[in-house]
Design a protein around this motif. Structure first.
Motif: not given
Lengths: 309, 249
Positions: A125, A127-128, A131, A244, B13, B15-17, B19, B25-26, B28, B120-123, B222
């Motif tokens: 799935r 997320i972010y 991205n 989004q 929001p 920030v371009k995350v 991996v 994980d991403v 942080l 907006i992180d785990q959505e 990614p």
């Protein structure tokens, strides 16, 4: 394993997203049952019975389910769902509204908006804002899952001949009621199911200018979408928003007109097969994801494009 | 009446995350965090209800690590009256968060519980709905307007085909969508005042919620990179490419 798929419908027509959800169920493997909860939704149950690969249709017809109020539908799904290994619904506004309640009633977490099935308990799935793609393994006794329709090719709407079984259970929690709704009227294809989508952004300058996009869309048999900037500026209604926080689309062709390409917008369309960007600003981020970019004034390019296609 | 607002500390929001190199994980660490944008809208709505005289007290609550105090102070600076932090270092699984929050709701007894529609992180887009189920109340997700009429909450919701209006008995859960309002900025005097407002820390395990692990994150990658496109010089060339190369029209 038996999987319960919640049909998406408006009591009259079965929504196409149901076919993508059945496709995800088929990838998990096992018998697929479809629940049609509604009022006077006999035609929907019949349509569901014809879906290729569906073994049984459960039809719960009751005034309490007429408007898909989650307080009433979730207890029904939770009650029926106890006997299933998986409960799936499309990640539509209805699916996302109802299913977390079902999960909480069953004391399990939900897995939201899967885009692929790795095995019966492991799913991918985004997320972010798309991205990152997470792989998650669920240890829940009943796996409650919403399915991102664009992640799965739909199964055939015809070819099945499942039995339709009436479900008597009526749950009316009596804590919520439907007042009214206003649905945008459109003769064009539904945004999330369209093969071609033409979207406009702030560069359209006003709502009236969207007529150029409508003309192009009608020539192409396309749906018309919009960026958040265009919706917030009042050019078009919010159900047209791609991104989004709006709708996720993955058509064969996505034409972005006057859209800069913020990450929140890209999250809703970057899985389109071919992306075309038409923008005056050659530095716009949309060009980084576009297969074909045209740096031009949209008010000249769009009428010309309409003539030539 | 009392309004409770649940807020989350999430990645900024803008920030371009990235991996992590090991794909676990991403990243942080050292990344700018903020109040989740949908939660900001929920806080704003609660404050507007107070300004309209509908709410007498606005309480903000967050579940998370001690660092989430920063976001609770932000909400206090925006106008909330007091804050509660349910402190835990555990991974924030939606049902566990919902269980902690429902215990807090049992104690606070608000008439309206506001959430952002999703973080907006785990959505996930789950916690509000789960809380509504756990406390047995009605819910209105994706709210674009909230009103109080004849002892009920009347909420306009954004749905796929347009909008829908539902009426809910009290207490009710409402999750806020983008178009509900335009959140205000905190002024410097209000940021100073917020430092003196009450912020109570509750250890998560003292709430008596039956939490458990529901899922494991096996890894993060990614998204697939799109291959570089080309720029065309004219509309005619674009049409030619779409017809003869891409074959999509």
């Amino acid at each position: 394993m038996t999987i319960l798929v919640i049909a998406e419908h408006d009591n009259k027509v079965l929504a196409p997203a149901t076919l993508n959800t059945v496709a995800a169920a088929a990838k998990i493997g096992g018998d697929v049952h479809v629940l049609v909860a509604g009022q006077g939704a006999g035609a929907v149950a019949e349509a569901a019975a014809k879906i290729a690969g569906v073994a049984k249709v459960l039809a719960a017809d009751n005034a309490a389910y007429a408007h898909q109020l989650p307080e009433n539908v979730a207890p029904l799904v939770a009650e029926l769902g106890k006997g299933y290994s998986h409960i799936l619904a499309a990640a539509t506004s209805n699916g996302k509204n109802i299913l977390p309640r079902v999960a909480a009633a069953l004391d399990v977490d939900q897995i939201s908006e899967i885009i692929s099935v790795e095995s019966a308990d492991t799913f991918k799935r985004p997320i972010y804002a798309g991205n990152a793609i997470a792989t998650v393994q669920s240890n829940a006794a009943v796996k409650v899952i919403t399915v991102r329709a664009t992640g799965f090719d739909p199964v055939a709407a015809e070819g099945g001949s499942a039995a339709v079984e009436a479900v008597g259970a009526a749950h009316d929690a009596g804590i919520s009621s439907f007042v009214n709704e206003e649905l945008a009227k459109s003769d064009r294809p539904e945004l999330t199911a369209a093969k071609i989508v033409v979207s406009g952004g702030r560069g359209m300058q006003n709502g009236d200018n969207f007529k150029h996009l409508y003309a192009l869309a009608d020539k192409l048999g396309a749906a018309v979408g919009a960026s958040r900037a265009a919706v917030d500026a009042g050019f078009v209604p919010n159900d047209m928003q791609v991104g989004q926080t709006g709708k996720i689309v993955a058509p064969q062709l996505y034409i972005a007109v006057g859209i800069s390409g913020a990450i929140q917008h890209l999250a809703g369309m970057k899985d389109s097969k071919v992306i075309v960007a038409i923008n005056k600003d050659e530095e716009a981020p949309i060009f980084q994801v576009a297969d074909y970019g045209l740096v031009a004034d949209l008010f000249e390019a769009i009428p010309e494009l309409e003539r030539l296609v | 009446m009392k309004v409770l607002v649940a807020v989350k500390r999430a990645i900024d929001p803008n920030v371009k995350v990235r991996v992590k190199a090991d794909g676990s994980d991403v990243e942080l660490n050292g990344v700018k965090m903020a109040l989740n944008p949908f939660c900001e809208i929920a806080v704003e709505e609660a404050i507007r209800l107070k300004e309209k005289g509908l709410a007498s007290e606005v309480v903000v609550v967050s579940v998370g690590t001690s660092a989430a105090q920063e976001q609770l102070r932000t909400a206090l600076a925006l106008g909330a009256d007091r804050a509660l932090l349910v402190e835990t270092d555990a991974v924030l699984e939606p049902l566990n968060v919902a269980k902690y929050l429902s215990k807090v709701i049992d104690q606070e007894k608000p008439q309206l519980i506001l959430f952002g529609k999703q973080a907006i992180d785990q959505e996930n887009n789950q916690v509000g709905q789960m809380v509504a189920q756990l406390i047995g109340s009605g819910q209105a997700t994706y709210a674009s307007a909230v009103d109080h009429v004849d002892g009920q909450w009347v909420v306009e919701r954004e749905v796929d085909g347009g909008s829908q209006v539902v009426a809910l008995a009290m207490p009710a859960v409402v999750t806020c969508d983008l178009r509900l309002n335009q959140p205000r900025y905190a002024s410097l005097p209000n940021i100073m005042k917020a430092k003196k407002k009450p912020l109570e820390i509750i250890a998560a395990d003292t709430l008596g919620a039956s939490v458990k692990e529901h899922a494991r994150l096996l890894g993060v990658v990614p998204p697939a990179v799109r291959k570089a496109g080309i720029n065309v010089g004219s509309v005619a060339e674009l049409v030619d490419k779409l017809k003869n190369v891409a074959g999509v029209i």
